[in-house]
Design an enzyme around this catalytic site. Structure first.
Site, short mmCIF file in Angstrom:
data_model
loop_
_atom_site.label_atom_id
_atom_site.label_comp_id
_atom_site.label_asym_id
_atom_site.label_seq_id
_atom_site.Cartn_x
_atom_site.Cartn_y
_atom_site.Cartn_z
N LYS A 167 1.71 78.38 -8.38
CA LYS A 167 2.98 78.15 -8.01
C LYS A 167 3.65 77.04 -8.67
O LYS A 167 2.86 76.43 -9.68
CB LYS A 167 2.76 77.96 -6.34
CG LYS A 167 1.99 78.90 -5.87
CD LYS A 167 2.33 80.35 -5.77
CE LYS A 167 1.43 81.13 -4.79
NZ LYS A 167 1.67 82.56 -4.92
C1 LIG Z 1 0.71 83.39 -3.59
C2 LIG Z 1 1.34 83.89 -2.47
C3 LIG Z 1 0.70 83.81 -1.42
C4 LIG Z 1 -0.70 83.34 -1.28
O1 LIG Z 1 -0.87 82.08 -1.31
P1 LIG Z 1 -2.23 81.17 -1.25
O2 LIG Z 1 -1.95 79.82 -1.26
O3 LIG Z 1 -3.09 81.57 -2.47
O4 LIG Z 1 -2.82 81.36 -0.07
C5 LIG Z 1 1.26 84.34 0.00
N1 LIG Z 1 2.57 85.19 -0.40
C6 LIG Z 1 3.10 84.90 -1.54
C7 LIG Z 1 4.35 85.77 -1.60
C8 LIG Z 1 2.43 84.53 -2.59
O5 LIG Z 1 3.01 84.56 -3.99
#
Ligand SMILES: *Cc1c(COP(=O)(O)O)cnc(C)c1O
Length: 390
Positions: A179
């Protein structure tokens, strides 16, 4: 090799983690509190609760929103699988709705899928592009549904001039390295409701009535009670210390990401066989990913393009997954028809985009993508079709 993404972490984050370790308070404590306050201020929400990742943020949001076994929650299938999993964790059923070509949920399709069992809409701001939140707010009001935002990718993005995190009562963020800002793993929930804020804090720490920090600071002895069956979904102070530094850089990171996105737009805007991402008038994207979609008139297929780029040292990823196509969901949702979601998954590719990407690397990606795509179009136009390309 040019990777698809890289977290932007510096000596500053390393020093913050180092300093925190030496304080002796390493799990949820003063740094977590500080990160929460700064994140709430940044997003313009009243409260923020830090947790171990966005998946646990979504799970806790389902719990405090009162979603239970037998309920239905409408969400996109075209999202990371964690979106649907959070609904399944509480015994509810994810009902998959269709997306539009901007990769975000289609309000009309969502409305058509509302039943007497529907309790919530779980909106996703896919790859950092804000969905049309107001359209879903209206639906939520009309049908008396909870609205929850999966903003895993959307830290720093804006809708109608305000940061994502300020619009709904439950908004979930991720700090996974893929992210825009990262704490290794990590998550955050923003909310404007004090009752949600209190319950989120309770559930992330075993349902304990007294948190460690309160007991630590208390001048009189304190005994805790466990009020509910909670979870251990804590963020550590080491992660929060890194997060505080990352948050200070977030606006700059978004600015730099948008500059790279602008380079891609400029380079590819005249090609009618690829469709570029687009911001609706109310949306401001952090470009967590840059996705291009190969239209029917493209003479190169998606997998061929990905392999040819990899051969030239450029990593890419396929379009966002469709949860209903995964083995784990075969028996959960049965047959669903989502032609747009499937088409976007099959014909999209994510290009490298990260803040420390050099000018040379940006130019290389552009030049190679252009050369592969336009050479193939030409070859087909001239009738000398190279079977490797098609
Ligand atoms: C990355 C992501 C998640 C999960 O996030 P984590 O922090 O890895 O649990 C959930 N929803 C979306 C849309 C994502 O891109």
């Amino acid at each position: 090799m040019i990777p698809i993404a890289k977290p932007y972490l510096t000596e500053e984050e390393a020093q913050a983690a180092y300093d925190t370790i030496l304080t002796g308070w390493i799990t949820q404590g003063p740094r977590v509190k500080e990160f929460e306050e700064k994140f709430a201020a940044y997003t313009g929400s009243k409260y923020a609760v830090a947790v171990s990742n966005c998946t646990t943020a979504l799970h806790l949001s389902m719990i405090v929103a009162g979603i239970k076994s037998g309920d239905e929650v409408i969400c996109p299938s075209m999202s990371y699988i964690a979106t649907a999993n959070a609904i399944t964790y509480v015994g509810a059923t994810p009902v998959f709705a269709e997306v539009r070509s901007d990769y975000n949920l289609d309000p009309a399709d969502v409305e058509g899928k509302i039943t007497s069992r529907t309790k919530a809409i779980l909106l996703v701001h896919q790859i950092g592009m804000p969905a049309d939140i107001d359209a879903f707010r209206l639906l939520a009001e009309k049908y008396n549904l909870k609205l929850i935002e999966d903003a895993a990718c959307a830290a720093g993005s804006e809708y109608k001039g305000q940061k994502i995190g300020s619009h709904s009562t439950l908004v979930c963020f991720s700090f996974h390295p893929r992210k825009v800002i990262s704490t290794g793993d990590g998550g955050m929930i923003t909310t404007d409701r004090e009752d949600y804020y209190n319950r989120l804090q309770l559930f992330r720490q075993h349902g304990m009535s007294v948190n460690d920090r309160l007991r630590h600071d208390s001048k009189t002895i304190m005994f805790e009670d466990h009020l509910e069956i909670g979870y251990n979904y804590r963020m550590t102070d080491i992660q929060a210390a890194v997060g505080i530094k990352q948050l200070e850089k977030l606006d700059w990171i978004v600015k730099e990401r948008r500059k790279i996105a602008a380079r891609y737009f400029d380079a590819f805007k005249d090609l009618d066989f690829i469709q570029l991402p687009f911001e609706n008038k109310d949306s401001f994207s952090n470009y967590q990913s840059f996705s291009i979609y190969l239209t029917k008139s493209s003479t190169v297929n998606r997998n061929t393009l990905m392999q040819m780029l990899l051969d030239k040292g450029i990593a890419t990823r396929r379009g966002i997954m469709n949860t209903h196509r995964e083995t784990a969901y075969k028996d959960v949702t049965g047959d669903v028809e989502l032609p747009i979601s499937e088409d976007l998954q099959d014909n999209s590719i994510l290009l490298p985009l990260y803040v420390i990407m050099s000018e040379e690397d940006i130019s290389k990606v552009i030049a190679i993508v252009l050369s592969i795509l336009t050479k193939s179009q030409l070859a087909v136009a001239c009738g000398s079709v190279d079977s490797n390309l098609v």
